[in-house]
Motif scaffolding. Structure first.
Motif, short mmCIF file in Angstrom:
data_model
loop_
_atom_site.label_atom_id
_atom_site.label_comp_id
_atom_site.label_asym_id
_atom_site.label_seq_id
_atom_site.Cartn_x
_atom_site.Cartn_y
_atom_site.Cartn_z
N CYS A 101 32.27 109.73 50.07
CA CYS A 101 33.71 109.88 49.82
C CYS A 101 34.24 111.23 50.24
O CYS A 101 35.44 111.46 50.23
CB CYS A 101 34.00 109.72 48.32
SG CYS A 101 33.38 111.13 47.36
N LEU A 132 38.59 107.86 45.31
CA LEU A 132 37.51 107.47 44.42
C LEU A 132 36.20 108.11 44.86
O LEU A 132 35.93 108.26 46.05
CB LEU A 132 37.34 105.95 44.44
CG LEU A 132 38.58 105.15 44.02
CD1 LEU A 132 38.28 103.65 44.14
CD2 LEU A 132 39.01 105.51 42.61
N ARG A 134 32.40 107.14 43.88
CA ARG A 134 31.55 106.23 43.13
C ARG A 134 30.43 107.01 42.42
O ARG A 134 29.93 106.59 41.38
CB ARG A 134 30.96 105.18 44.08
CG ARG A 134 29.93 104.25 43.49
CD ARG A 134 30.52 103.35 42.42
NE ARG A 134 29.53 102.46 41.85
CZ ARG A 134 28.74 102.77 40.81
NH1 ARG A 134 28.85 103.95 40.23
NH2 ARG A 134 27.87 101.90 40.35
N CYS A 135 30.04 108.14 42.98
CA CYS A 135 29.01 108.96 42.35
C CYS A 135 29.60 109.85 41.26
O CYS A 135 28.86 110.55 40.57
CB CYS A 135 28.29 109.82 43.38
SG CYS A 135 27.60 108.89 44.75
N ALA A 136 30.92 109.86 41.15
CA ALA A 136 31.61 110.62 40.10
C ALA A 136 31.31 112.12 40.16
O ALA A 136 30.94 112.74 39.18
CB ALA A 136 31.29 110.05 38.71
#
Ligand code: FES
Ligand code: FES
Lengths: 153, 726
Positions: A101, A132, A134-136
Motif C-alpha cells: 500500500c 487502506l 491491510r497490514c495496519a
C-alpha cells in the motif's frame, strides 16, 4: 488515437482505449508498476497518483480525462524535496510491512503536505483515511508524516 | 507440531565461487552430493574478493520481515556490518534451503540457531585462512566489521581478501562452532529497517504483480461463484472479437484438492482489456450437485446441532456433570464468529512461462514447494523442471499458503503459448478465497464460592466430515482453559462445508481467543470478581505443561501470568473511567507466544465504539531479533484483530460469497487506528515468531471493554454495535 501525457516531467505518447484507466496505462502499457492495483474501485488508495499535484485514484481516472495535467507517480516522487523527505521518513521509521500500500500512502501524504505543510492529527486522518493498509502500519504512517513535516508527534 | 530444536543432522558446505570468493551453505547430512558450482548459486552466504557479502534470504517475504531478520542472524555471527551486506531472495529449492514456508510464525523458531551457525562457520573459515597465512594460531585472531585481526602482530585482513583462500579449507563441524554470547551481539536486538524499504518507497518493481517478461500477455480467469462449478457455455467468439483480446478459452477442472478449478481464461494486451471483456463471455455455469450453502442455513443448523447430543467427545476430564450440579453458580452462553477472507492488498497473481516441458514461475507465494507439487501434478511435468521465483508478497495472512493461482497461471500460459501474467480482480480475490471458517461454541461453567471455575463444558459446532474437521475448523484439546479446570468437557458436532477454508493469521486461535477470554470475563463478573484478579486466580501458581517450550500443545502458566500482569500494569488496570468508557483485558497463547491485551474503549450513545488505546505485552522468548520489525508485527496484528472484530464477515448466499470488495468487507482505516503500546517480556525460552500470536487476545479484550463500558455482553463477531445504543 494517440494520447499525449506528461508523466514525472517526461512527455509520453500512448495509443490506448480512451476509457482505459490511468492505472493500467501506467502499469501495463508503460511499465511504471510502482502504482499499485488493490481494488479497482476507488476503495483502497493503492493506485494514488497526482494530477497537477492533486491526489487521484488512477483506477478511477480514464486516461482521456487526464488532459494536460502533469502526472506524478511514485517513481517521480523523489524529484521533490518533500517527496524525498517523506521517503526518508518511511525508510528510517521502518513503516512498511508487506509494503504494497505504501506507494499510495506516500502519494497521499505528499499531497497532504503540499496543501498543509504542518498537518495536525485531524488533517492527517482526513487526508489518509481513503488509503487502506491491510497490514495496519497506520501508527508508523502517522509518525512518518509528522517526521517529514517536522511536527512533533 | 513439536520438537523444533535446531537440526543436529546438518553439515556446513563450502567452496570457491568461479572468479574468486567463498560460498557457504548448510545441508542435511543425507542431501547427497551436489556439484559445488550448483550449490554456490544457492548458498546462504557469498563473499566476493571485493568484500561484498551477499546473504540469501531463504523464506518468502509477506510483510513479516524475514527478509531482514533472518539475514541479520547470519550477519551477526559472521561479524560483518549490516551496511556491507546485500540481501538476495532465494529461489524455491527445498534441497538447499529446507523449509521455505511463511506460515505458523516458524521462521525465527526454526532458524534462530542454524542461521547463526552458518554465519559462525563462514567466520571460522575466514579466521583459519588468515591464521594460516600469517602463521599464527587461529585462537589469537579476532573479527569485527568484516576484518580479521591479529593483535599480537598488528596484522589485519579484510574478508574479501581472505575469501578465496578460505574457500580451499574444509568447512568446520557445525555442532562445534561457538556462538556469540548475547551480550556480544552488535546486530541482533537492534532495530534494523526492512531491507526493501527504499525500493518500496521509490516504487521499484518488487512484488509478484510487478513481474514483466518479454512477449508477456495479461490474463483474467473467470471462475464459477459457487466452488466446484463447471463451464456450461461461454461466448468466446464475442470476447475474441474485442480489440486487444488475443485469446479466450475454457479451462477444464483438473480435479483434486486445491487443484485447478474450471473457468474461462481471457488473454489480452493489458489486464484492463482482459477484464473488460469478461462480462461479454456471459458464462453459464453448471453448478455442483447438492444443496447450496448459505449463512442463514448454517446458523439454523448450528442451533439444531447445539440442541442435540454432541457427535464427538474430544476431552472429558473429571466429572463435569456432577461438578455443574454441585456448583454455587452456573453460567451458560453461546458464542459465534463468521467466515473471514484474508484480503491481502495485492490480489492473487502469478506470472508463468512454459517452454517445452520446462515451467518458470514468478509468484508471490507463502509455500513455493506446495505450489511446485501442484503444478507438476496438474501439468504433468517433473517437479525438477519447474523454477519458482519467490517474489515479495503484498500481504499473505495465510492466503498464499495455497497456490491455485500458480497452477492457473502455468496452465493458462502453456495453453496460450506465450508468457502470461494472471491477475485476479479484487472481486475474484474476495469471492474465491480459502475462508477462515465460522464457528459456534456453546459453553457452560460452574463456579465455586471462592470464584474458582470447577466445571467447563463446550459443545463446539464446526464444519467437517464424519471423521474430521474441515481445514482450519478444528479445535485442539489443549486449548485454554483445558488443564486449568478440574472438570472439563469438550465435545463437537459438525456440518458439511461446500466452500474451501484455509489458515488465516493465528488459525483457529484467532476465534478461540475471543470465545474463551470473553466467557472467562463473564464468569468473573458473575461472581463479582475483578476480571484481572479472576484470571490470575485461574492461572494459579506457575506451572508448565507439555514437552518443552517449543511444544505447541504445551502451556506455561507463569509466562501467561507475566504478560497478563504486565499489560495490566501498563494500562493502569483498575483506574476509574467516565460513564460509557471501560477497560477490557484478555490473554492468549498461540504459535509459541504468550500475549495479553488491554483495550480502553468508549461507547457513544448511538452505539459507536471508539478504541482509545491498546496495551500489549508479549513473551516470545529470550531475544527479540529485530525490535523494529517485531513492534510493527505486533501493532499490525493487534490492529488487524481490531478491524476484523469491528466489521468483517463473509456471508454465503446460494452457495456463493456475497462480499465483493472493500466496500462490503471494510478494513480498519488510519483514522480509526488507536495507539498500540507494546512491551516484550523476555523469558529464558527459545526465541519464537511474531506474525500470529499477538492477534487472538485483542478481540476479547475489546468485547470485555465494551462490557465494562455498557454492561452489554456481545457474544458474536463482528461486534454488533447497534446493540450498544444507550
Ligand atoms: S486500486 Fe484504485 S483505489 Fe484501489
Ligand atoms: S504494508 Fe501491507 S498493505 Fe500496507
Amino acid at each position: 488515437m494517440p494520447t499525449r501525457l506528461r508523466i514525472n516531467n517526461k512527455p509520453v505518447t500512448v495509443t490506448v482505449d480512451p476509457d482505459m484507466p490511468l492505472l493500467w496505462v501506467l502499469r501495463d502499457e508503460l511499465g511504471l508498476v510502482g502504482t499499485k492495483f488493490g481494488c479497482g474501485a476507488g476503495l483502497c488508495g493503492a493506485c494514488t497518483v497526482h494530477l497537477d499535484g492533486q491526489p487521484v485514484r488512477a483506477c478511477q481516472t480514464p486516461v482521456s480525462a487526464v488532459g494536460t495535467a502533469a502526472i506524478t507517480t511514485i517513481e517521480g516522487l523523489s524529484a521533490s524535496a518533500m517527496g524525498r523527505k517523506l521517503q526518508d521518513a518511511w525508510v528510517s521509521l521502518d513503516v512498511p510491512q508487506c509494503g504494497y500500500c505504501q506507494a499510495g500512502q506516500l502519494m497521499a501524504a505528499a499531497a497532504l503536505l503540499k496543501a498543509t505543510p504542518k498537518p495536525g492529527d485531524g488533517e492527517i486522518d482526513a487526508a489518509m483515511t481513503g488509503n487502506l493498509c491491510r497490514c495496519a502500519t497506520y501508527t508508523r504512517i502517522r509518525q512518518a508524516i509528522k517526521l517529514a513535516a517536522g511536527v512533533t508527534a | 507440531m513439536t520438537g523444533f530444536g535446531p537440526s543436529r543432522r546438518s553439515v556446513l558446505t563450502a567452496g570457491a565461487i568461479a572468479g574468486g570468493g567463498l560460498w557457504i551453505g548448510l545441508s542435511p547430512v543425507n542431501a547427497g552430493t551436489e556439484p559445488a558450482s550448483a550449490a554456490a548459486l544457492n548458498a546462504f552466504i557469498r563473499i566476493a574478493p571485493d568484500g561484498i557479502v551477499t546473504i540469501i534470504a531463504q523464506n518468502p517475504e509477506i510483510g513479516q520481515g524475514v527478509r531482514t531478520s533472518i539475514p541479520m542472524l547470519i550477519a551477526e555471527e559472521l561479524d560483518v556490518d549490516w551496511g556491507q551486506v546485500r540481501i538476495e531472495p532465494a529461489l524455491a529449492d527445498a534441497k538447499t534451503y529446507g523449509r521455505q514456508v511463511a506460515g505458523g510464525s516458524m521462521a525465527t523458531t526454526l532458524q534462530y540457531e542454524p542461521m547463526r551457525r552458518v554465519g559462525a562457520g563462514a567466520r571460522a573459515m575466514l579466521v583459519a585462512a588468515a591464521a594460516a597465512g600469517w602463521g599464527v594460531p587461529a585462537a589469537e585472531c579476532s573479527t569485527a566489521h568484516g576484518m580479521v585481526r591479529h593483535a599480537g602482530s598488528g596484522r589485519s585482513a579484510s574478508y574479501g581478501s581472505l575469501a578465496s583462500a578460505a574457500a580451499t579449507l574444509p568447512p568446520p563441524d557445525v555442532a562445534k562452532l561457538v556462538l556469540k554470547a548475547p551480550h556480544d551481539f552488535r546486530l541482533i536486538g537492534k532495530p534494523v529497517p526492512g531491507v526493501d524499504n527504499r525500493r518500496i518507497a521509490e516504487g521499484e518493481p518488487l512484488f509478484g504483480i510487478d513481474t514483466r517478461l518479454p512477449g508477456m500477455k495479461y490474463a483474467v480467469f473467470d471462475k464459477c461463484p459457487v466452488p466446484g462449478g463447471s463451464v456450461a457455455s461461454a461466448d468466446l467468439a464475442a470476447v475474441k472479437a474485442r480489440r486487444g483480446v488475443a485469446q479466450a478459452f475454457v479451462v477444464p477442472a483438473s480435479g483434486g484438492e486445491g487443484a485447478l478449478a474450471a473457468g474461462v481464461a481471457i488473454i489480452a494486451d493489458n489486464w484492463w482489456t482482459a477484464n473488460q471483456a469478461r462480462p461479454h463471455l456471459a458464462t453459464k455455469w453448471t453448478l455442483p450437485a447438492g444443496p447450496r450453502q448459505t449463512t442463514a442455513g448454517d446458523n439454523a443448523e448450528a442451533a439444531r446441532l447445539a440442541a442435540a447430543a454432541p457427535q464427538r467427545l474430544l476431552v472429558d476430564s473429571g466429572d463435569s456433570k456432577a461438578a455443574l450440579a454441585a456448583a454455587v453458580k452456573t453460567v451458560k452462553a453461546s458464542y459465534s464468529y463468521p467466515f473471514l477472507a484474508h484480503a491481502p492488498l495485492e490480489p492473487m497473481n502469478c506470472t508463468a512461462r512454459v517452454t517445452g516441458d520446462k515451467v518458470e514461475i514468478w509468484a508471490p507465494t507463502q509455500s513455493p514447494e506446495a505450489g511446485r507439487k501442484l503444478v507438476a501434478k496438474v501439468l504433468g511435468v517433473p517437479p525438477a523442471n519447474i523454477t519458482i521465483h519467490m517474489l515479495r508478497c503484498g500481504g499473505g495472512f495465510g492466503r498464499r499458503l495455497t497456490n491455485e493461482y500458480m497452477v492457473e497461471a502455468a496452465w493458462i500460459a502453456r495453453a496460450a503459448g506465450v508468457p502470461v501474467k494472471l491477475v485476479w480482480s479484487r472481486e475474484d480475490d474476495m469471492t474465491q478465497g480459502n475462508l477462515r471458517p465460522g464457528g459456534w461454541h456453546n459453553l457452560e461453567a460452574g463456579l465455586a464460592a471462592d470464584g474458582s471455575i470447577t466445571a467447563w463444558t463446550n459443545h463446539f459446532i464446526s464444519y467437517g466430515g464424519p471423521q474430521d474437521f474441515a481445514r482450519a475448523a478444528g479445535i485442539d484439546e489443549t486449548q485454554f482453559p483445558a488443564r486449568f479446570v478440574p472438570n472439563f468437557r469438550l465435545s463437537a458436532s459438525v456440518m458439511p462445508l461446500a466452500v474451501p477454508t484455509g489458515y488465516l493469521r493465528a488459525p483457529e486461535n484467532n476465534a478461540f481467543g475471543f470465545v474463551m477470554q470473553s466467557f472467562i470475563d463473564e464468569l468473573a463478573h458473575a461472581v463479582g470478581a475483578d476480571p484481572l484478579a479472576f484470571r490470575q486466580h485461574l492461572l494459579g501458581a506457575p506451572r508448565r505443561f507439555g514437552k518443552d517450550s517449543l511444544d505447541f500443545t504445551g502451556y506455561d502458566s507463569g509466562r501467561a501470568r507475566t504478560v497478563l500482569d504486565k499489560a495490566a500494569a501498563m494500562a493502569g488496570w483498575g483506574r476509574k473511567l467516565p460513564d460509557r468508557q471501560g477497560l477490557g483485558i484478555a490473554f492468549h497463547f498461540s504459535h509459541l507466544g504468550y500475549f495479553a491485551t488491554v483495550v480502553e474503549a468508549a461507547v457513544a450513545t448511538d452505539g459507536a465504539v471508539t478504541v482509545k488505546k491498546l496495551w500489549v505485552a508479549g513473551d516470545v522468548g529470550r531475544q527479540i531479533v529485530n525490535p523494529s520489525g517485531a513492534l510493527n508485527q505486533v501493532q499490525g496484528g493487534v490492529l488487524d484483530a481490531l478491524g476484523s472484530s469491528l466489521g468483517q464477515a463473509i456471508t454465503l448466499e446460494d452457495g456463493a460469497i456475497a462480499q465483493r470488495n472493500f466496500g462490503d468487507y471494510p478494513l480498519l482505516r488510519l483514522a480509526d487506528a488507536p495507539p498500540v503500546e507494546v512491551a516484550f517480556v523476555l523469558s529464558d525460552n527459545p526465541p519464537t515468531g511474531l506474525g500470529e500470536p499477538a492477534y487472538p487476545a485483542t478481540p476479547p479484550a475489546l468485547a470485555n471493554a465494551i462490557f465494562a463500558a455498557t454492561g452489554v455482553r456481545l457474544r458474536s463477531l463482528p461486534l454488533d454495535t447497534a446493540a450498544l445504543k444507550a
